[in-house]
Design a protein around this motif. Structure first.
Motif: not given
Length: 181
Positions: A36-44, A119-125
Motif C-alpha cells: 500500500v502507499p507509504e501513507q495509507p488513506w483509509s481503514i481498508e 507522510e505523517l512521520g515527516p510532517v510531525m518531525d
C-alpha cells in the motif's frame, strides 16, 4: 513461539515483544513491502497493509505467526477532521485475524499537509523539529502528551489481532483445569 514481524521499525518490534511478553516469544524483524502507499488513506488501505505485511513476514520465515502493523489516516463517519488509525494483522498461515488500535484526531495543520501528499512521520518531525518521531513516541505520543505512545497504541492493535489465536488455547487450558479441580 516464533513471531515474524513485517517491519524493521524498532517501535513495531517493541510493540509485539511487549504485548506478547508472557508467551516469551522469539521475535524477528523482516523487511517486507506493505503493498500500500507509504501513507495509507483509509481503514481498508491500512488493514490491507497490515495483512500483507503479516503474510509476507510469515512466508519469509519459518515462524509460527506473522504480524503486520500499519498506521494510516482516515476520515471517519461521524468524526470531524482526519484521524490517525492503527491496525494489526496476525496470521498462522491458515487464518488471519485483525485488530485496531486507538484512533486519534489529527490537528488541522497536519491534516492539510497530509492532504497535500505528505507522510505523517515527516510532517510531525517538521512540526516538532525532530528526526525519526515514527521510530520513537510517534504522533500518538506527541498528540496525547505522552498519555500513550506509538508502542502502546500499536500494542493494543497487536493484542486485538493476536487474541483469537491465544484465547482458544487459554480456553482449552481453563476447561481442563476446571475438570481437574
Amino acid at each position: 513461539m516464533d513471531v515474524a514481524v513485517g517491519s524493521t521499525n524498532p517501535v513495531k518490534i517493541d510493540a509485539v515483544e511487549r504485548t506478547l511478553e508472557r508467551f516469551e516469544p522469539t521475535v524477528m524483524a523482516v523487511s517486507v513491502d506493505s503493498g500500500v502507499p507509504e501513507q495509507p488513506w483509509s481503514i481498508e488501505e491500512t488493514v490491507t497493509g497490515a495483512e500483507t505485511r503479516a503474510r509476507r513476514a510469515l512466508e519469509a520465515t519459518d515462524a509460527d505467526y506473522g504480524v503486520g502493523l500499519e498506521g494510516g489516516v482516515a476520515r471517519l463517519e461521524g468524526v470531524p477532521g482526519l484521524s490517525l488509525i492503527m491496525w494489526a494483522a496476525v496470521t498462522d498461515g491458515e487464518r488471519i485475524e485483525r485488530g485496531g488500535g486507538p484512533t486519534l484526531s489529527l490537528p488541522d495543520d497536519v491534516a492539510t499537509r497530509l492532504a497535500d501528499g505528505a507522510e505523517l512521520g515527516p510532517v510531525m518531525d517538521d512540526r516538532l523539529g525532530t528526526d525519526g518521531i515514527a521510530e520513537a513516541d510517534g504522533a500518538a505520543g506527541v498528540l496525547t502528551a505522552g498519555l500513550t505512545s506509538r508502542t502502546q497504541a500499536l500494542g493494543e492493535a497487536v493484542a486485538c489481532a493476536f487474541g483469537p489465536f491465544v484465547a482458544a488455547s487459554d480456553d482449552r487450558r481453563s476447561t481442563a483445569e476446571d475438570r481437574n479441580s
